[in-house]
Write an enzyme that holds these catalytic residues in place. Structure first.
Site, PDB file in Angstrom:
ATOM      1  NE  ARG A 114       4.685  -0.199  16.855  1.00  0.00           N
ATOM      2  CZ  ARG A 114       5.317  -1.161  17.509  1.00  0.00           C
ATOM      3  NH1 ARG A 114       5.875  -0.915  18.684  1.00  0.00           N
ATOM      4  NH2 ARG A 114       5.402  -2.376  17.000  1.00  0.00           N
ATOM      5  CD  GLN A 173      -0.478 -10.915   5.455  1.00  0.00           C
ATOM      6  OE1 GLN A 173       0.549 -10.241   5.555  1.00  0.00           O
ATOM      7  NE2 GLN A 173      -1.007 -11.565   6.486  1.00  0.00           N
ATOM      8  CB  ALA A 193      41.753  39.406 -17.201  1.00  0.00           C
TER       9      ALA A 193
END
Length: 467
Positions: free
Chosen positions: A16, A73, A423
């Site tokens: 589900r 199982q 820069a």
């Protein structure tokens, strides 16, 4: 002291859920449902824990590791059949055996402890954990006689109209005398609507043998919530989230809007920290005292020391040391190590880099595969260029250096202490301490060029219209 054992039922695929992920491995607040169950059982100092696996056995073992023993199982023939698979590991043990389902993540260690104590006090061979709910559909019903003694447990599909109206339900958690349990399991049949061996049928075996079957009613039904689909998963997550948030608030953490704050179960938060709305804290994140985690930040598997401020940013597998700050809209990727007093401004990304004390990386910058010393200023738009298409390369910037805006630092390269990068430079060679590096083309001005440019004609016409 009576020995305590546990069997966790985790063999079902959970059709589900409509998922490739096996049901018990779906996470609730950062931890697989079956891990939540095991964690709470472990707190009761168990002598042995056995997990029954089936579908996705290897994945379940990978999640739980050696914290439990395992039995398989192989064929899904019901809960009674599942428990029977643990017989070889437990049949010779004397004591109490707890049975719980791996899809019930909200059960607590306290409830398990109370069930053990109630079971012992009643001298029962079996004790069922029950709860009351106004909507019992889908649950097994607890059928009692006129004296209130448990007669049997009836599954939904086998219940009569009168039995279906009972509001006391079986939570799927039990405590048994261990050897009596396996004795009874060999006597149950599968003549029911499902054609399965129900664990609940052992109760009738015990009753026929004149043995005591007890039922312990838990205080909160919501704790027993089983998860069989995505709706139930969302509901369980909401309950767990509320539980987690309340714990943190009681420990001195301010949650501005708890309903929109999402904290995984293993997260740790210090006192006087403020968490604003929309924050997501995941994994094994640790947050110190006096921090501020601003709205819509996400922090994953990271460490934040005391007095750290995060503003609308994402942090994953990173460290922020005391008094540092970040954001808004910045990203620390794995192995980012942000030193004390460091400022990481807006739109900055840091990956596999160490940034030293009081260094400032203001905005629009990428720092990857780098070591930055202390008291450095990194200007806007700087990129640490670490990847040549094949290999990653490391860059080191020394203490008290200055990196000007718009610079490209192409690794591998070393910039010394007190160095200056002008820069707009593209740095490909080492810069020695106290030196300044300038790496950019010379500026050239073309006299009167604007007037020859086509857009100038349109601008001139517009200017004339405006006069």
């Amino acid at each position: 002291m009576m020995a305590k054992y546990a069997i966790i039922l985790a063999a079902g695929q959970g059709t589900r859920m409509k998922s490739k992920l096996y049901k018990v491995l779906h996470p609730v607040c950062g931890k697989a449902m079956v891990d939540h169950v095991l964690t709470q059982i472990e707190k009761n100092e168990m002598d042995k824990i056995v997990t029954v696996v089936g579908h996705g056995a290897d994945k379940v073992k990978e999640a739980l590791l050696n914290r439990t023993e395992y039995v398989l199982q192989a064929e899904q023939l019901g809960t009674g059949h599942a428990v029977l698979q643990a017989e070889e590991l437990l049949k010779d043990c004397q004591g109490m055996t707890l049975i719980a389902c791996g899809d019930t993540p909200l059960l607590t260690a306290k409830t398990f402890a109370e069930l053990f104590e109630y079971h012992k006090s009643k001298g029962a061979v079996a004790t069922v954990l029950t709860a009351h709910t106004p909507e019992p559909f889908g649950y097994g019903r607890i059928v009692r006689n006129e004296l209130g003694i448990v007669e049997k447990i009836v599954e939904q599909k086998d219940a009569t109209k009168e039995e279906a109206a009972i509001t006391e339900i079986n939570t799927g958690v039990y405590c048994f005398d261990n050897q009596e349990l396996f004795h009874a399991l060999h006597q149950i049949k599968n003549d029911n609507a499902q054609g399965e061996y129900y664990l609940t049928d052992v109760m009738e075996v015990f009753k026929k043998e004149g043995k005591i079957v007890a039922a312990y009613q838990m205080k909160k039904f919501e704790e027993s919530m089983g998860v069989n689909d995505r709706v139930a998963l969302a509901n369980a997550t909401k309950v767990m989230q509320q539980r987690i948030n309340e714990k943190h608030m009681k420990n001195g953490v301010t949650l501005v809007d708890p309903d929109s704050t999402y904290i995984d179960v293993d997260v740790k938060i210090g006192s006087d920290t403020v968490i604003e709305g929309g924050v997501v804290l995941k994994g094994h994140t640790v947050i110190g005292n006096d921090c501020v985690i601003g709205a819509h930040s996400q922090i994953v598997d990271s460490v934040l020391e005391d007095d750290v401020t995060v503003t609308a940013s994402v942090i994953e597998k990173a460290v922020m040391h005391a008094h540092s700050n970040i954001g808004p809209y910045s990203h620390l990727r794995p192995q980012a190590d942000i030193g004390q007093g460091v400022h990481i401004g807006n739109f900055v990304e840091v990956k596999k880099a160490q940034i030293g004390q009081n260094t400032k990386v203001g905005h629009l910058t990428y720092v990857g595969d780098a070591t930055l010393g202390k008291e450095i200023n990194v200007g806007c738009g700087t990129v640490f260029v670490n990847y040549d298409g094949i290999n990653k390369h490391h860059t080191t910037v020394g203490d008290y250096s200055f990196v000007g805006s718009g610079s490209n630092i192409i690794g591998p390269v070393n910039i010394g202490d007190h160095a200056y990068v002008a820069a707009g430079s593209t740095i490909t060679d080492d810069v020695q301490a106290h030196d300044m590096a300038i790496a950019r083309g010379r500026q050239v001005n073309k006299k009167g060029y604007y007037d020859k440019y086509p857009v100038a004609q349109a601008a001139k016409a517009l200017e004339e219209d405006n006069q």
